[in-house]
Design a protein around this motif. Structure first.
Motif, PDB file in Angstrom:
ATOM      1  N   HIS A   1       0.823  -1.235   0.000  1.00 16.72           N
ATOM      2  CA  HIS A   1       0.000   0.000   0.000  1.00 16.72           C
ATOM      3  C   HIS A   1       0.853   1.279   0.000  1.00 16.72           C
ATOM      4  N   GLN A   2       2.150   1.132  -0.212  1.00 17.95           N
ATOM      5  CA  GLN A   2       3.063   2.271  -0.298  1.00 17.95           C
ATOM      6  C   GLN A   2       3.110   3.038   1.024  1.00 17.95           C
ATOM      7  N   PRO A   3       3.754   2.458   2.034  1.00 20.02           N
ATOM      8  CA  PRO A   3       3.711   3.071   3.363  1.00 20.02           C
ATOM      9  C   PRO A   3       4.291   4.478   3.415  1.00 20.02           C
ATOM     10  N   GLN A   4       3.633   5.294   4.268  1.00 17.17           N
ATOM     11  CA  GLN A   4       4.193   6.622   4.568  1.00 17.17           C
ATOM     12  C   GLN A   4       4.980   6.554   5.878  1.00 17.17           C
ATOM     13  N   ILE A   5       4.571   5.604   6.728  1.00 15.11           N
ATOM     14  CA  ILE A   5       5.322   5.368   7.966  1.00 15.11           C
ATOM     15  C   ILE A   5       5.602   3.871   8.068  1.00 15.11           C
ATOM     16  N   THR A   6       6.846   3.549   8.437  1.00 16.01           N
ATOM     17  CA  THR A   6       7.182   2.143   8.681  1.00 16.01           C
ATOM     18  C   THR A   6       7.349   1.968  10.189  1.00 16.01           C
ATOM     19  N   MET A   7       6.908   0.821  10.678  1.00 17.65           N
ATOM     20  CA  MET A   7       7.013   0.534  12.112  1.00 17.65           C
ATOM     21  C   MET A   7       7.642  -0.847  12.207  1.00 17.65           C
ATOM     22  N   ASP A   8       8.922  -0.876  12.572  1.00 14.67           N
ATOM     23  CA  ASP A   8       9.687  -2.116  12.493  1.00 14.67           C
ATOM     24  C   ASP A   8      10.060  -2.652  13.863  1.00 14.67           C
ATOM     25  N   ASP A   9      10.283  -3.958  13.935  1.00 14.69           N
ATOM     26  CA  ASP A   9      10.908  -4.574  15.101  1.00 14.69           C
ATOM     27  C   ASP A   9      12.031  -5.449  14.539  1.00 14.69           C
ATOM     28  N   GLY A  10      13.177  -4.814  14.257  1.00 14.77           N
ATOM     29  CA  GLY A  10      14.296  -5.541  13.650  1.00 14.77           C
ATOM     30  C   GLY A  10      14.674  -4.997  12.281  1.00 14.77           C
ATOM     31  N   ALA A  11      14.027  -3.914  11.847  1.00 14.38           N
ATOM     32  CA  ALA A  11      14.393  -3.169  10.624  1.00 14.38           C
ATOM     33  C   ALA A  11      14.194  -3.936   9.317  1.00 14.38           C
ATOM     34  N   ASP A  12      13.366  -4.962   9.312  1.00 15.10           N
ATOM     35  CA  ASP A  12      13.192  -5.720   8.070  1.00 15.10           C
ATOM     36  C   ASP A  12      12.452  -4.938   6.976  1.00 15.10           C
ATOM     37  N   VAL A  13      11.493  -4.092   7.370  1.00 11.12           N
ATOM     38  CA  VAL A  13      10.802  -3.297   6.345  1.00 11.12           C
ATOM     39  C   VAL A  13      11.752  -2.237   5.788  1.00 11.12           C
ATOM     40  N   VAL A  14      12.500  -1.602   6.687  1.00 13.44           N
ATOM     41  CA  VAL A  14      13.485  -0.611   6.222  1.00 13.44           C
ATOM     42  C   VAL A  14      14.457  -1.286   5.247  1.00 13.44           C
ATOM     43  N   SER A  15      14.924  -2.472   5.582  1.00 10.34           N
ATOM     44  CA  SER A  15      15.865  -3.180   4.700  1.00 10.34           C
ATOM     45  C   SER A  15      15.226  -3.471   3.352  1.00 10.34           C
ATOM     46  N   MET A  16      14.001  -3.945   3.380  1.00 14.81           N
ATOM     47  CA  MET A  16      13.302  -4.268   2.125  1.00 14.81           C
ATOM     48  C   MET A  16      13.151  -3.018   1.249  1.00 14.81           C
TER      49      MET A  16
ATOM     50  N   HIS B   1      14.992  -0.395   1.263  1.00 15.99           N
ATOM     51  CA  HIS B   1      16.291   0.109   0.794  1.00 15.99           C
ATOM     52  C   HIS B   1      16.983  -0.862  -0.159  1.00 15.99           C
ATOM     53  N   SER B   2      16.377  -2.034  -0.381  1.00 16.54           N
ATOM     54  CA  SER B   2      17.021  -2.991  -1.294  1.00 16.54           C
ATOM     55  C   SER B   2      16.081  -3.316  -2.452  1.00 16.54           C
ATOM     56  N   LYS B   3      15.098  -4.206  -2.197  1.00 18.86           N
ATOM     57  CA  LYS B   3      14.253  -4.678  -3.306  1.00 18.86           C
ATOM     58  C   LYS B   3      13.172  -3.697  -3.749  1.00 18.86           C
ATOM     59  N   ARG B   4      12.715  -2.791  -2.847  1.00 20.61           N
ATOM     60  CA  ARG B   4      11.609  -1.902  -3.205  1.00 20.61           C
ATOM     61  C   ARG B   4      11.980  -0.425  -3.047  1.00 20.61           C
ATOM     62  N   LYS B   5      13.118  -0.055  -3.634  1.00 17.69           N
ATOM     63  CA  LYS B   5      13.555   1.351  -3.569  1.00 17.69           C
ATOM     64  C   LYS B   5      12.518   2.290  -4.180  1.00 17.69           C
ATOM     65  N   ASP B   6      11.717   1.750  -5.112  1.00 15.48           N
ATOM     66  CA  ASP B   6      10.703   2.569  -5.771  1.00 15.48           C
ATOM     67  C   ASP B   6       9.687   3.134  -4.774  1.00 15.48           C
ATOM     68  N   LEU B   7       9.553   2.489  -3.611  1.00 19.75           N
ATOM     69  CA  LEU B   7       8.558   2.944  -2.623  1.00 19.75           C
ATOM     70  C   LEU B   7       9.111   3.997  -1.661  1.00 19.75           C
ATOM     71  N   LEU B   8      10.438   4.202  -1.695  1.00 23.81           N
ATOM     72  CA  LEU B   8      11.054   5.103  -0.718  1.00 23.81           C
ATOM     73  C   LEU B   8      10.469   6.517  -0.776  1.00 23.81           C
TER      74      LEU B   8
END
Ligand code: ADE
Length: 418
Positions: A117-132, A134-141
């Protein structure tokens, strides 16, 4: 609605559990009430990648009350409470992608679905969404205003990204709030880790030797609870100051090499990899029990344990016995994943109340202040941290003193002496 949970028919059971947790989450309840009135997150798309527990359910419902559109996935393949996931879908219309015991491929597919859904806020426990992102889905940054991070391991990853100037949005480190790590990491991990060990093994703790690897807030919590249950506690550390603290807190401090030969239970909480290795497993007593309560399942060198063994079998739910070639048996709990969530229910709601109050208020802060933030890791503000402590005390009916005028003046002065 898009979702992937184990069995939607578990929803009624999940709802009861979510309500049970809510009863001891007074701070989050107050925030939810205000959010319902003020709608500070109206229309904000939030991807939450957290342990899918009753407590997380109450956080997600609070964010939704604030007007957010939340998608939720798990931050660990073994921590999901399937009935909770079902209830959030069925009763709250939240898109949840989490199934307890999912394999690694499904785990990452679920993260992919949660960020759809193209997040505006990420809420992580272990930074896996941030990693994703910054790697596979840079288009969503480009859609992201900022993120929040729940745990020590995630914050370490994020600080390293910020130091290397690769972090593409600001992140608030919820873990660094006093009302988070002093309670959740210490008392939450302390109780829930011992709970996971006891539930899964039904072994007597008193009179046993418990080896705690790592004396951060989590390790301290576990050492305190193990001692309270009557264990002889040994702490292993690499940091000299922490090792001294452990010693003066009354524990034995030994290198793992020596502790390995005398421990009955081993618990790793270091955030580092291969803390218990081949040479340690080889020295352990017959019947030793090993587990991990650190974020990732890297602290125990399980492949090394496997190579030392001639036989592996499941002997109880979540308990795998390895028979070594030297004839000794070592039991591994919860596949070396977070034992408190894999084999118990995670931290009790009363501590998660403060952690998740921080999460909810950090999300609100990001919506209001993201424009003036840089791509760095920020702490939760002191005002928010203090306010959460005040609300928690009020919520549990504890009064404290206030400074008199004279005391305030004294604290602000430098002239007054003997
Ligand atoms: N981390 C540890 N315990 C937890 C819980 N009960 N809910 C969510 N995250 C957690």
């Amino acid at each position: 609605m898009d979702y992937d949970v184990k069995d939607i028919k578990l929803a009624a059971q999940g709802k009861l559990k979510i309500e049970w947790a809510e009863a001891t989450m007074p701070v989050l309840r107050l925030i939810k009430k205000r959010f319902k009135r003020q709608r500070p997150l109206l229309g904000t798309r939030i991807t939450a990648c957290l342990h899918v527990t009753t407590e997380t359910a109450n956080l997600v419902k609070t964010l939704q009350a604030g007007g957010a559109e939340v998608r939720l996935c798990a931050s660990n393949p073994l921590s999901t409470q399937d009935e909770v996931a079902a209830s959030l879908v069925q009763h709250d219309g939240i898109a949840v992608f989490a199934i307890r015991g999912e394999d690694n491929k499904t785990y990452y597919r679920h993260i992919q679905s949660a960020i759809e859904h193209q997040p505006q806020i990420t809420m992580d426990d272990g930074a896996d969404v941030v990693s994703m992102l910054h790697s596979k889905r840079k288009d969503l940054l480009k859609h992201v205003l900022g993120g929040t991070e729940e745990t020590t391991t995630g914050v370490i990853r994020l600080r390293s990204m910020a130091d290397r100037h690769v972090l593409k949005f600001p992140v608030i480190s919820v873990n660094d709030a006093d009302t988070k790590h002093l309670f959740d990491n210490r008392y939450g991990t302390g109780q829930s880790t011992m709970d996971g060990i006891i539930r899964s093994t039904n072994r007597l703790v008193c009179g046993s030797t418990v080896v705690v690897a790592g004396y951060g807030w989590c390790g301290r919590g576990v050492a305190t609870r193990a001692k309270g249950l009557g264990a002889n506690v040994i702490v292993t550390e690499v940091e000299p100051v922490k090792a001294l603290e452990a010693l003066m807190d009354g524990y034995r401090v030994l290198p793992m090499e020596e502790a390995a030969a005398v421990g009955d239970f081993f618990i790793t909480l270091t955030g580092n990899l291969k803390v218990i290795r081949k040479e340690h497993f080889a020295r352990m007593k017959d019947g030793a029990i090993v587990c991990n309560s650190g974020h990732f399942n890297v602290e125990l060198d399980i492949p090394a344990l496997d190579r030392l063994s001639r036989k592996r079998r499941m002997v109880r739910p979540g308990v795998e016995e390895f028979t070594l070639r030297n004839g000794r048996r070592i039991s591994l709990l919860g596949e070396g994943r977070l034992v408190n969530l894999a084999l118990a229910e995670g931290h009790p709601s009363s501590v998660m109340d403060m952690s998740f109050a921080n999460q909810a208020l950090a999300a609100e802060y990001l919506v209001n202040h993201h424009k003036k933030l840089e791509n760095k890791v920020y702490p939760v503000s002191q005002e928010i941290d203090k306010e959460i402590a005040r609300l928690k005390l009020a919520g549990i009916g504890i009064g404290i003193d206030t400074l008199t005028k004279e005391q305030k003046k004294y604290l602000a002065s430098w002239e007054m002496g003997t």
